[in-house]
Write an enzyme that holds these catalytic residues in place. Structure first.
Site, PDB file in Angstrom:
ATOM      1  N   CYS A 130       0.949  -1.160  -0.119  1.00 56.83           N
ATOM      2  CA  CYS A 130      -0.008   0.076   0.023  1.00 56.83           C
ATOM      3  C   CYS A 130       0.680   1.241   0.045  1.00 56.83           C
ATOM      4  CB  CYS A 130      -1.009   0.088   1.213  1.00 56.83           C
ATOM      5  SG  CYS A 130      -1.981  -1.457   1.314  1.00 56.83           S
ATOM      6  N   HIS A 254      -2.899   7.148   2.891  1.00 56.21           N
ATOM      7  CA  HIS A 254      -3.275   5.980   2.366  1.00 56.21           C
ATOM      8  C   HIS A 254      -4.683   5.502   3.007  1.00 56.21           C
ATOM      9  CE1 HIS A 254      -3.749   1.911   1.607  1.00 56.21           C
ATOM     10  NE2 HIS A 254      -3.517   1.183   2.477  1.00 56.21           N
ATOM     11  N   ASN A 284     -10.079   0.017   0.745  1.00 54.89           N
ATOM     12  CA  ASN A 284      -8.666   0.012   0.555  1.00 54.89           C
ATOM     13  C   ASN A 284      -8.245  -0.651  -0.565  1.00 54.89           C
ATOM     14  OD1 ASN A 284      -6.047  -0.392   0.888  1.00 54.89           O
ATOM     15  ND2 ASN A 284      -5.840  -1.395   3.174  1.00 54.89           N
TER      16      ASN A 284
HETATM   17  N1  COA Z   1     -18.827  -7.449  10.862  1.00 54.94           N
HETATM   18  C1  COA Z   1     -19.117  -7.622  12.222  1.00 54.94           C
HETATM   19  N2  COA Z   1     -18.307  -8.025  13.162  1.00 54.94           N
HETATM   20  C2  COA Z   1     -16.987  -8.352  12.864  1.00 54.94           C
HETATM   21  C3  COA Z   1     -16.570  -8.094  11.667  1.00 54.94           C
HETATM   22  C4  COA Z   1     -17.539  -7.674  10.506  1.00 54.94           C
HETATM   23  N3  COA Z   1     -17.207  -7.457   9.339  1.00 54.94           N
HETATM   24  N4  COA Z   1     -15.274  -8.310  11.692  1.00 54.94           N
HETATM   25  C5  COA Z   1     -14.740  -8.772  13.046  1.00 54.94           C
HETATM   26  N5  COA Z   1     -16.113  -8.579  13.606  1.00 54.94           N
HETATM   27  C6  COA Z   1     -16.116  -8.882  15.022  1.00 54.94           C
HETATM   28  C7  COA Z   1     -15.064  -9.629  15.651  1.00 54.94           C
HETATM   29  O1  COA Z   1     -15.098 -11.110  15.383  1.00 54.94           O
HETATM   30  C8  COA Z   1     -15.148  -9.217  17.146  1.00 54.94           C
HETATM   31  O2  COA Z   1     -16.016 -10.039  17.663  1.00 54.94           O
HETATM   32  P1  COA Z   1     -16.119 -10.537  19.153  1.00 54.94           P
HETATM   33  O3  COA Z   1     -15.855  -9.497  19.976  1.00 54.94           O
HETATM   34  O4  COA Z   1     -17.355 -11.446  19.442  1.00 54.94           O
HETATM   35  O5  COA Z   1     -14.788 -11.520  19.082  1.00 54.94           O
HETATM   36  C9  COA Z   1     -15.405  -7.702  17.091  1.00 54.94           C
HETATM   37  O6  COA Z   1     -16.218  -7.544  15.767  1.00 54.94           O
HETATM   38  C10 COA Z   1     -14.514  -6.890  17.355  1.00 54.94           C
HETATM   39  O7  COA Z   1     -13.521  -7.257  16.481  1.00 54.94           O
HETATM   40  P2  COA Z   1     -12.072  -6.670  16.560  1.00 54.94           P
HETATM   41  O8  COA Z   1     -10.999  -7.333  15.492  1.00 54.94           O
HETATM   42  O9  COA Z   1     -11.603  -6.177  17.833  1.00 54.94           O
HETATM   43  O10 COA Z   1     -12.367  -5.166  15.737  1.00 54.94           O
HETATM   44  P3  COA Z   1     -11.461  -3.710  15.426  1.00 54.94           P
HETATM   45  O11 COA Z   1     -12.354  -2.683  16.271  1.00 54.94           O
HETATM   46  O12 COA Z   1     -10.104  -4.055  15.724  1.00 54.94           O
HETATM   47  O13 COA Z   1     -11.624  -3.556  14.221  1.00 54.94           O
HETATM   48  C11 COA Z   1     -10.366  -3.908  11.962  1.00 54.94           C
HETATM   49  C12 COA Z   1     -11.201  -4.587  13.035  1.00 54.94           C
HETATM   50  C13 COA Z   1     -10.023  -4.889  11.074  1.00 54.94           C
HETATM   51  C14 COA Z   1     -11.606  -2.993  11.195  1.00 54.94           C
HETATM   52  C15 COA Z   1      -9.391  -2.945  12.388  1.00 54.94           C
HETATM   53  O14 COA Z   1      -8.564  -3.824  13.191  1.00 54.94           O
HETATM   54  C16 COA Z   1      -8.599  -2.419  11.341  1.00 54.94           C
HETATM   55  O15 COA Z   1      -8.844  -1.588  10.506  1.00 54.94           O
HETATM   56  N6  COA Z   1      -7.120  -3.019  11.198  1.00 54.94           N
HETATM   57  C17 COA Z   1      -6.113  -2.328  10.331  1.00 54.94           C
HETATM   58  C18 COA Z   1      -6.751  -3.113   8.861  1.00 54.94           C
HETATM   59  C19 COA Z   1      -6.007  -2.423   7.802  1.00 54.94           C
HETATM   60  O16 COA Z   1      -6.063  -1.180   7.806  1.00 54.94           O
HETATM   61  N7  COA Z   1      -5.326  -3.559   7.051  1.00 54.94           N
HETATM   62  C20 COA Z   1      -4.689  -2.899   5.779  1.00 54.94           C
HETATM   63  C21 COA Z   1      -3.539  -2.231   6.163  1.00 54.94           C
HETATM   64  S1  COA Z   1      -2.676  -1.690   4.469  1.00 54.94           S
END
Ligand code: COA
Length: 332
Positions: A130, A254, A284
């Protein structure tokens, strides 16, 4: 060196004193392309256990385009960018294509794009995930400084092809797209005032894709590192440019997650209103995300001549990159 946090992204005290050459390459044409098929959050909610509300709240994404091919999207964006710059494809001296989802193992997708455009110059793929477009921009500017007259730089990725559409923790985030810019050597004032390229390979495992496999991601760890990496890369590039954050008219971050952008901009002291944003409608798109956001800002008249634009990205690697560019628009 001042360590920003436990993950080791650093602000370089010496950045201001270092001697990166001031590059003279002017962006004279730009264009983007998104593939036709669009998936909304509501569409995804019919495929996996998720909701529009969850995706918007956790990422800021509302829709994404899918089923793109890197070479095809690149060709369309490039043709429009070259037409805008009034540059015949045969006059391009170098093609740089930033991508981590080349259509095939080899040849490089840039070779396919080069042929489709009827060009005969050198063609290279750059894989910095990215961060690829900013890596490509810094590279292109060095070539311009070195005497190359006309460079076509493309950021293009088709993440939909390596997304596991049954995994709700990743599939809601990614999409496809391309953005192209034409860079022409300029005898006038420098445009790339400062830059910073970083990579922390010790964290490569947090965002990974095997050949033939699908994206694996430790979302929380990527999030944490991304905020620090954006802050460090931007701080270093600004210091090298010798400018203050308040001097920056537009930030092009980004487009991964609105919460990452918000947290990083807060640490840098930049209001969110200064950021170029297309995330809500693209998701993304990896190397395409910064040119997509930049072109959107340009098309909306958000950049004036001599404005300072800060481009800053991060991604798998973990790579990160920032560039401070003085906007020197084409004259006609
Ligand atoms: N829809 C509904 N629930 C979801 C879900 C979705 N699409 N994806 C995950 N969940 C659930 C999880 O299972 C978890 O449930 P639980 O509490 O029962 O275990 C809950 O939502 C919270 O998940 P969590 O992983 O703690 O959420 P988060 O606030 O960390 O958000 C991301 C997750 C992936 C959005 C976040 O971590 C993120 O954006 N990370 C960076 C990713 C990124 O930018 N990648 C590319 C880099 S170039």
């Amino acid at each position: 060196m001042v360590t920003l946090g436990p993950v080791g992204y650093t602000v370089d005290d010496k950045a201001q004193e270092s001697e990166h050459p001031m590059a003279h390459g002017r962006i004279t044409g730009w264009a983007t392309h998104l593939p036709e098929r669009r998936l909304t959050n509501h569409d995804l909610a019919e495929m996996v256990d998720t909701s529009d509300e969850w995706i918007r709240e956790r990422s800021g994404i509302g829709a994404r385009h899918v089923d793109g091919r890197v070479s095809e999207m690149s060709v369309i964006a490039s043709r429009d960018a070259l037409a805008m710059a009034k540059v015949d494809p045969t006059d391009v001296d170098l093609l740089l294509l930033a991508t981590c989802t080349s259509d095939q193992q080899f040849p490089a997708s840039s070779s396919v794009v080069q042929h489709e455009l009827g060009m005969s110059c050198g063609a290279i793929d750059i894989n910095a995930a990215c961060s690829g477009f900013v890596y490509g921009l810094v590279t292109a500017m060095q070539f311009a400084e070195g005497g190359v007259e006309t460079i076509l730089l493309v950021g293009s990725d088709a993440l939909s092809g390596i997304t596991d559409w049954t995994d709700r923790s990743t599939c809601v985030l990614f999409g496809d797209g391309a953005g192209a810019v034409v860079i022409q050597r300029s005898a006038d004032t420098p445009t790339l005032l400062g830059w910073d390229l970083m990579s922390d390979g010790s964290a490569a495992g947090v965002l990974w894709c095997e050949h033939g496999g699908k994206i694996f991601m430790n979302g929380k760890e990527v999030f944490r590192r991304a905020v620090l990496a954006l802050e460090a890369a931007a701080t270093n590039a600004l210091a090298q440019a010798g400018v203050d954050i308040d001097d920056v008219a537009l930030v092009v971050p980004h487009q991964a997650n609105i919460r990452i952008i918000d947290a990083a901009l807060k640490r840098l002291g930049i209001p969110l209103e200064k950021a170029a944003m297309v995330l809500e409608r693209t998701g993304n798109t990896s190397a395409a995300s910064i040119p997509l956001a930049l072109v959107d800002a340009l098309d909306h008249g958000r950049v004036m001549p001599n404005d300072l634009v800060l481009l800053v990205g991060f991604g798998a690697g973990m790579s990160s990159a920032a560039a401070v560019v003085r906007w020197d628009p084409p004259t006609s």
